[in-house]
Write a protein that holds these residues in place. Structure first.
Motif, PDB file in Angstrom:
ATOM      1  N   VAL A 236      12.803   0.485   4.282  1.00 14.62           N
ATOM      2  CA  VAL A 236      11.830   0.869   3.265  1.00 14.62           C
ATOM      3  C   VAL A 236      11.312   2.287   3.499  1.00 14.62           C
ATOM      4  O   VAL A 236      10.358   2.721   2.880  1.00 14.62           O
ATOM      5  CB  VAL A 236      10.656  -0.150   3.227  1.00 14.62           C
ATOM      6  N   SER A 237      11.914   3.039   4.401  1.00 11.85           N
ATOM      7  CA  SER A 237      11.438   4.390   4.698  1.00 11.85           C
ATOM      8  C   SER A 237      11.546   5.286   3.471  1.00 11.85           C
ATOM      9  O   SER A 237      12.541   5.244   2.732  1.00 11.85           O
ATOM     10  CB  SER A 237      12.261   4.997   5.833  1.00 11.85           C
ATOM     11  N   ARG A 238      10.523   6.088   3.258  1.00 12.93           N
ATOM     12  CA  ARG A 238      10.480   7.047   2.157  1.00 12.93           C
ATOM     13  C   ARG A 238       9.803   8.318   2.644  1.00 12.93           C
ATOM     14  O   ARG A 238       8.964   8.277   3.539  1.00 12.93           O
ATOM     15  CB  ARG A 238       9.683   6.493   0.975  1.00 12.93           C
ATOM     16  N   PRO A 239      10.099   9.465   2.056  1.00  9.92           N
ATOM     17  CA  PRO A 239       9.340  10.672   2.400  1.00  9.92           C
ATOM     18  C   PRO A 239       7.872  10.496   2.028  1.00  9.92           C
ATOM     19  O   PRO A 239       7.546   9.805   1.061  1.00  9.92           O
ATOM     20  CB  PRO A 239      10.001  11.762   1.542  1.00  9.92           C
ATOM     21  N   SER A 265       5.060  12.998  -2.928  1.00  8.99           N
ATOM     22  CA  SER A 265       3.691  12.636  -3.257  1.00  8.99           C
ATOM     23  C   SER A 265       3.299  11.388  -2.476  1.00  8.99           C
ATOM     24  O   SER A 265       4.118  10.488  -2.265  1.00  8.99           O
ATOM     25  CB  SER A 265       3.563  12.388  -4.760  1.00  8.99           C
ATOM     26  N   GLY A 266       2.067  11.336  -2.038  1.00 11.79           N
ATOM     27  CA  GLY A 266       1.633  10.229  -1.204  1.00 11.79           C
ATOM     28  C   GLY A 266       1.379   8.959  -1.996  1.00 11.79           C
ATOM     29  O   GLY A 266       1.195   8.961  -3.215  1.00 11.79           O
ATOM     30  N   LEU A 267       1.352   7.870  -1.260  1.00 13.85           N
ATOM     31  CA  LEU A 267       1.034   6.555  -1.809  1.00 13.85           C
ATOM     32  C   LEU A 267      -0.344   6.167  -1.300  1.00 13.85           C
ATOM     33  O   LEU A 267      -0.665   6.402  -0.134  1.00 13.85           O
ATOM     34  CB  LEU A 267       2.079   5.542  -1.346  1.00 13.85           C
ATOM     35  N   TYR A 291      -5.294  -5.761  -4.940  1.00 17.48           N
ATOM     36  CA  TYR A 291      -5.237  -4.408  -4.392  1.00 17.48           C
ATOM     37  C   TYR A 291      -5.027  -3.405  -5.515  1.00 17.48           C
ATOM     38  O   TYR A 291      -4.635  -3.759  -6.632  1.00 17.48           O
ATOM     39  CB  TYR A 291      -4.110  -4.285  -3.362  1.00 17.48           C
ATOM     40  N   THR A 292      -5.304  -2.155  -5.213  1.00 10.86           N
ATOM     41  CA  THR A 292      -5.084  -1.066  -6.165  1.00 10.86           C
ATOM     42  C   THR A 292      -4.002  -0.146  -5.625  1.00 10.86           C
ATOM     43  O   THR A 292      -3.785  -0.064  -4.402  1.00 10.86           O
ATOM     44  CB  THR A 292      -6.373  -0.255  -6.392  1.00 10.86           C
ATOM     45  N   VAL A 293      -3.338   0.551  -6.522  1.00 13.81           N
ATOM     46  CA  VAL A 293      -2.235   1.447  -6.140  1.00 13.81           C
ATOM     47  C   VAL A 293      -2.405   2.786  -6.843  1.00 13.81           C
ATOM     48  O   VAL A 293      -2.698   2.837  -8.039  1.00 13.81           O
ATOM     49  CB  VAL A 293      -0.865   0.853  -6.530  1.00 13.81           C
ATOM     50  N   VAL A 294      -2.214   3.847  -6.088  1.00 15.35           N
ATOM     51  CA  VAL A 294      -2.038   5.180  -6.665  1.00 15.35           C
ATOM     52  C   VAL A 294      -0.662   5.651  -6.205  1.00 15.35           C
ATOM     53  O   VAL A 294      -0.426   5.828  -5.004  1.00 15.35           O
ATOM     54  CB  VAL A 294      -3.124   6.164  -6.200  1.00 15.35           C
ATOM     55  N   ASP A 298       6.313  -0.001  -7.191  1.00 18.08           N
ATOM     56  CA  ASP A 298       7.372  -0.769  -6.540  1.00 18.08           C
ATOM     57  C   ASP A 298       7.388  -0.507  -5.035  1.00 18.08           C
ATOM     58  O   ASP A 298       7.547  -1.443  -4.236  1.00 18.08           O
ATOM     59  CB  ASP A 298       8.738  -0.404  -7.143  1.00 18.08           C
ATOM     60  N   LEU A 299       7.201   0.754  -4.648  1.00 17.19           N
ATOM     61  CA  LEU A 299       7.130   1.075  -3.221  1.00 17.19           C
ATOM     62  C   LEU A 299       5.917   0.385  -2.586  1.00 17.19           C
ATOM     63  O   LEU A 299       6.011  -0.144  -1.479  1.00 17.19           O
ATOM     64  CB  LEU A 299       7.043   2.588  -3.029  1.00 17.19           C
ATOM     65  N   ALA A 300       4.791   0.370  -3.280  1.00 26.06           N
ATOM     66  CA  ALA A 300       3.595  -0.299  -2.759  1.00 26.06           C
ATOM     67  C   ALA A 300       3.877  -1.768  -2.488  1.00 26.06           C
ATOM     68  O   ALA A 300       3.491  -2.312  -1.445  1.00 26.06           O
ATOM     69  CB  ALA A 300       2.444  -0.154  -3.746  1.00 26.06           C
ATOM     70  N   ARG A 301       4.558  -2.419  -3.414  1.00 26.16           N
ATOM     71  CA  ARG A 301       4.887  -3.836  -3.240  1.00 26.16           C
ATOM     72  C   ARG A 301       5.763  -4.041  -2.015  1.00 26.16           C
ATOM     73  O   ARG A 301       5.545  -4.960  -1.218  1.00 26.16           O
ATOM     74  CB  ARG A 301       5.593  -4.359  -4.496  1.00 26.16           C
TER      75      ARG A 301
END
Length: 313
Positions: A236-239, A265-267, A291-294, A298-301
């Protein structure tokens, strides 16, 4: 007021605490208005003292004083972590004493029944004791709730009594994982032991029992430190990085890298702190979590699904 913080306030006002002691005082001051008032008064008095002409202290005076203080009592960081674990052990001990024979046979989805659950907890405690060259309690009997309870209790007391002011919190020991173990410092292992004991207390009582804000923050910090490697292991690694914004009594912000190369861009994830702790313990599913997501939903999940795998079960 915590007696440990009460002992440290005067030294903190004079900037005479080490980093761990200062962190303990400052975490307490965030929660306690009475102590904040007293600390402000002490700092003010210390400021007036500083107006007088100061004499340069002899070399190594501060270190010699700290060495003598630590000789007389355990460093606050060791004591804080051991007492947090001891407190959870005492609470679980009390709950187990109340279990009837039928209660011990109550099904548990991960370990069969309550006997299997406590046998599992004993095994993880014994693993840390072995790493620390501490004695191991008697072998767990194949059957019998009373024997399993006693051997777990004996092993927990061996850990509590065996960790004193000589304990090296940076010593590398085994951190327990659901599907794999990994090396980590003793300070993280002690947080994990208190964490797992609390989680199984909830399993035994079938009730939500939130530990102190300080303990929840230590659980969150442990999880955050484990997340980059866990994300990489599960592809699940991402920049970029993830900012974790937690609310409630243990509120705060933590940031951890997502493991990928380059910039992005950050999560940002937001939720209640104890809910995140239960997610990490796999006692709350990502689907049931509020929870909330900015950023990338899909990455948050996927990040939350990895977090749910960090527990000891």
């Amino acid at each position: 007021m915590s007696p440990h913080v009460a002992e440290l306030l005067g030294a903190w006002a004079l900037d005479a605490c080490d980093d761990a002691e200062a962190a303990t005082v400052e975490a307490h001051l965030e929660q306690c208005s009475d102590c904040r008032t007293e600390a402000a008064q002490l700092r003010s008095a210390a400021g007036w003292l500083a107006l007088e002409q100061a004499m340069k202290p002899p070399p190594r005076l501060r270190q010699s004083i700290l060495d003598e203080a630590r000789r007389r009592r355990p460093p606050v960081a060791v004591r804080t972590l051991v007492e947090a674990y001891a407190g959870q052990v005492a609470s679980l001990d009390s709950a187990l004493r109340e279990l009837t024979a039928q209660g011990w046979r109550r099904p548990d989805p991960r370990h069969g029944d309550m006997t299997g659950l406590i046998r599992h907890l004993y095994a993880n405690d014994a693993l840390l004791a072995s790493d620390l060259a501490l004695p191991l309690a008697a072998t767990v009997p194949g059957d019998g709730a009373g024997g399993v309870y006693q051997v777990w209790r004996d092993q927990a007391q061996i850990l509590i009594r065996g960790l004193d002011d000589r304990a090296d919190l940076d010593q590398i020991v085994t951190l327990v994982g659901r599907d794999r173990h990994q090396p980590g410092p003793l300070r993280a292992a002690l947080v994990q032991r208190a964490f797992e004991t609390w989680v199984h207390l909830e399993d035994v009582r079938s009730l939500a029992i939130t530990p102190s804000p300080e303990q929840v923050r230590r659980i969150v910090s442990l999880a955050v430190n484990l997340m980059p490697e866990a994300l990489a292991a599960r592809g699940v690694s991402r920049p970029g990085s993830c900012r974790l914004v937690l609310t409630g009594p243990a509120s705060g912000e933590w940031t951890f890298p997502l493991g990928g190369q380059g910039t992005a861009s950050g999560l940002a994830l937001g939720m209640e702190a104890s809910a995140f702790a239960r997610l990490v313990a796999n006692r709350r599913s990502p689907e049931a979590l509020q929870y909330t997501v900015v950023g990338d939903h899909d990455l948050a999940r996927r990040v939350l699904h990895v977090a749910a795998l960090l527990g000891c079960d």
